[in-house]
Scaffold this motif. Structure first.
Motif, mmCIF file in Angstrom:
data_model
loop_
_atom_site.group_PDB
_atom_site.id
_atom_site.type_symbol
_atom_site.label_atom_id
_atom_site.label_comp_id
_atom_site.label_asym_id
_atom_site.label_seq_id
_atom_site.Cartn_x
_atom_site.Cartn_y
_atom_site.Cartn_z
ATOM 1 N N SER A 3 0.840 -1.200 0.000
ATOM 2 C CA SER A 3 0.000 0.000 0.000
ATOM 3 C C SER A 3 0.868 1.241 0.000
ATOM 4 O O SER A 3 1.967 1.244 0.543
ATOM 5 N N THR A 5 0.292 5.768 0.138
ATOM 6 C CA THR A 5 -0.641 6.864 0.376
ATOM 7 C C THR A 5 -0.085 8.144 -0.217
ATOM 8 O O THR A 5 1.108 8.410 -0.138
ATOM 9 N N GLU A 7 -0.947 12.222 0.053
ATOM 10 C CA GLU A 7 -1.702 13.233 0.803
ATOM 11 C C GLU A 7 -1.442 14.609 0.219
ATOM 12 O O GLU A 7 -0.367 14.871 -0.315
ATOM 13 N N SER A 58 -8.788 4.101 -2.249
ATOM 14 C CA SER A 58 -9.727 4.784 -1.355
ATOM 15 C C SER A 58 -9.297 6.231 -1.173
ATOM 16 O O SER A 58 -8.159 6.603 -1.453
ATOM 17 N N GLU A 60 -9.948 9.716 1.555
ATOM 18 C CA GLU A 60 -10.518 10.396 2.714
ATOM 19 C C GLU A 60 -10.260 11.872 2.499
ATOM 20 O O GLU A 60 -9.150 12.264 2.130
ATOM 21 N N THR A 68 -6.497 12.454 1.256
ATOM 22 C CA THR A 68 -5.571 11.334 1.365
ATOM 23 C C THR A 68 -6.091 10.203 0.477
ATOM 24 O O THR A 68 -7.224 9.743 0.665
ATOM 25 N N THR A 70 -5.306 6.334 -0.910
ATOM 26 C CA THR A 70 -4.541 5.128 -0.594
ATOM 27 C C THR A 70 -4.768 4.087 -1.672
ATOM 28 O O THR A 70 -5.910 3.774 -2.017
ATOM 29 N N SER A 72 -3.838 0.145 -2.663
ATOM 30 C CA SER A 72 -3.371 -1.142 -2.135
ATOM 31 C C SER A 72 -3.381 -2.144 -3.290
ATOM 32 O O SER A 72 -4.374 -2.243 -4.017
#
Length: 77
Positions: A3, A5, A7, A58, A60, A68, A70, A72
């Motif tokens: 994964s 991320t 941001e 995903s 957020e 953010t 992400t 995976s």
């Protein structure tokens, strides 16, 4: 599973827009009036690549607080 991320501390995304972010040609309300117009393809392309590798994507976000994302991906050996 691998994964990563990404941001940012940008304007953020309203909750009502999140379900549409990965649709082709979707642009949020601010993007439609901004002089730096996008095609609405970037996140759709990312989603296609992630899906092709049986991964997940995903997000957020909250207005005024940034976003953010992400990704995976399954790890194969």
């Amino acid at each position: 599973l691998v994964s990563f991320t990404v941001e940012d501390n940008g304007n953020g995304i309203e909750k009502a827009q999140i379900p549409y972010l990965f649709d082709r040609f979707y642009r949020g309300e601010r993007d439609r009036t901004n002089e730096h117009r996008s095609t609405g393809l970037g996140l759709a392309i990312v989603k296609s690549i992630v899906d092709a590798h049986d991964g997940s994507l995903s997000v957020e976000s909250a207005p005024g607080k940034g976003s953010t994302f992400t990704v995976s991906l399954p790890c194969t050996s």
